[in-house]
Design an enzyme around this catalytic site. Structure first.
Site, PDB file in Angstrom:
ATOM      1  CG  ASP A  72      -8.157  -3.575  -2.953  1.00 32.27           C
ATOM      2  OD1 ASP A  72      -9.406  -3.463  -2.983  1.00 32.27           O
ATOM      3  OD2 ASP A  72      -7.176  -2.629  -3.290  1.00 32.27           O
TER       4      ASP A  72
ATOM      5  CG  HIS B 248      -1.849   1.157   1.255  1.00 30.16           C
ATOM      6  ND1 HIS B 248      -1.878   2.430   1.446  1.00 30.16           N
ATOM      7  CD2 HIS B 248      -3.208   1.178   0.486  1.00 30.16           C
ATOM      8  CE1 HIS B 248      -2.991   2.891   1.375  1.00 30.16           C
ATOM      9  NE2 HIS B 248      -3.737   2.397   0.939  1.00 30.16           N
TER      10      HIS B 248
END
Length: 453
Positions: free
Chosen positions: A388, A329
């Site tokens: 996700d 991320h």
């Protein structure tokens, strides 16, 4: 498109010019200190605004050094972990979260009840809207259906260009309420048109939460368990907001500063979210896992899964992009709080629905990928799973079709977009207008009979 294809020779010539002359020398970005992607060289986002809506952090700064910390996410000052814990057993945490994002405070029991009544009242689409707009020209991509419907709703608003904050709030509440209905009807129309499936249309129930209505609207038999609604509600809460710097929310700010209407603004945000580099990552995870299953003989073997993931990093497997989707991320390092919360919800759901082995595969991918990425990419910070990795798994267990993975993101994020639009309008910010450095050459005009390329 057929007419255009007749001029293929011309298009090929033009494309060759773009391929050769259209590419900018990459060293110029360093020369002029251009912040590509509005990010500094160390990966930090360029500070472009102030907000009180949410706080996202994955490190602390000591001098000039960034020290990784467990990821933190706050909505209007409240730790998202505490919020989800407080919503335990609830199926309307998303409504509480929406209220918090819009008004800055958590609702009382009375306020929540009234708020849910408002949302329930606003949820139905205008009369014949489904027939005249959604079903008349079904879209293969439900995100495009959402965009088209949002822009069309402008025509159903008696005062669409009014950007007074109170009026924008009403418009926002209407869109928040209607997004699940538009997406669900858009999907049902898509299946009927392009997959020759029976058309199943259920009306939303005003007394049900957003999560409950989504499950009701999508299933031929509109039934669901409490656990299914609770887990989906957690997904919506975790996707509702993530700071002002993510691409779609920044788009909301950019468009809002022009003074345009709410419908145009939200359509722009949807266009941003549709991009696979933003809203489609969980679908990529699902595709990657499917490819893993097809190419790994024993998915319960750490060694075999590790070998497959190593091939991905070497650009030898899946889409050859060298990315293990669902990992890493831009801000979070040690952990993504959303992934941690959703992982536990996914575990419970998998146990109840009989998907334990599937869940264990995702857990195995996460555990092995963390080690491989750090070791083989020489990254200077820890790498964690992002939200996700597990959201697509949860949607699949809930029988939500892949065509709705990104629209599910939009159904949640419209709450955050609305809060940021209202914040931007309330603060009367300047129009956002960054600069681009011209690095081309000035040329003399040539008459058409002297041009040759």
């Amino acid at each position: 498109m057929e007419t255009v294809s007749n001029f293929k020779y011309l298009l090929d010539d033009i494309s060759s010019i773009i391929d050769t002359d259209g590419k900018i020398d990459q060293t110029l970005y360093s020369k002029y200190d251009v912040k590509r992607g509005l990010r500094d060289s160390d990966g930090r986002g360029v500070l472009t605004g102030l907000t009180e809506i949410s706080d996202v952090s994955g490190f602390r700064v000591e001098g000039n050094e960034r020290i990784p910390i467990p990821g933190e996410l706050y909505y209007q000052g409240y730790d998202v972990r505490e919020l989800v814990k407080g919503f335990s057993g609830s199926k309307h945490g998303f409504e509480e979260t929406t209220f918090l994002l819009l008004f800055g405070e958590l609702p009382t029991e009375k306020q929540l009840k009234e708020f849910m009544t408002i949302i329930g009242t606003l949820r139905p689409l205008p009369e014949n809207f489904n027939r005249d707009v959604i079903m008349k020209a079904p879209s293969r991509n439900i995100m495009n259906c959402l965009e088209r419907c949002v822009l069309t709703l402008y025509s159903y608003d008696d005062d669409p260009d009014n950007i007074d904050v109170r009026h924008v709030l009403l418009q926002s509440l209407s869109l928040i309420a209607r997004f699940p209905v538009i997406a669900s009807y858009g999907y049902q129309s898509y299946r009927h048109k392009f997959m020759d499936s029976s058309l199943v249309i259920h009306r939303p129930k005003p007394e049900l939460s957003t999560a409950e209505n989504i499950l009701r609207l999508l299933r031929p038999d509109p039934t669901f368990t409490d656990l299914e609604a609770q887990v989906l509600d957690i997904c919506l809460v975790l996707h509702a907001e993530h700071g002002g710097g993510n691409n779609s929310t920044f788009t909301t700010h950019v468009i809002s500063t022009t003074g345009t209407d709410t419908y145009s603004t939200v359509a722009g945000s949807l266009g941003s979210l549709k991009g696979p580099r933003h809203g489609g990552a969980n679908l990529k995870v699902q595709q990657m896992i499917a490819d893993l299953k097809a190419n790994v003989e024993d998915t319960e073997s750490d060694a075999q899964v590790k070998a497959y993931l190593m091939k991905i990093l070497k650009k030898q497997a899946f889409d050859k992009a060298g990315l293990i989707y669902g990992m890493g991320h831009a801000i979070y390092t040690i952990s993504d709080p959303r992934a941690e919360i959703l992982k536990e919800a996914a575990r419970k759901l998998s146990e109840a629905e009989g998907f334990v082995k599937e869940f264990e595969l995702y857990d195995r991918v996460e555990r092995i990928a963390k080690e491989l990425i750090v070791k083989n990419r020489a990254v200077q910070k820890p790498v964690c799973a992002n939200v996700d990795l597990y959201s697509g798994f949860v949607y699949s267990v809930l029988k939500i079709p892949v065509e709705l993975f990104t629209p599910m993101f939009a159904i949640a994020r419209i709450a955050g977009w609305s809060a940021h639009r209202i914040e931007e309008l309330a603060n009367h910010g300047k129009i956002i207008r960054p600069a681009y450095k011209y690095v081309g050459n000035h040329r003399e005009y040539l008459p058409i009979d002297e041009r040759n390329w």
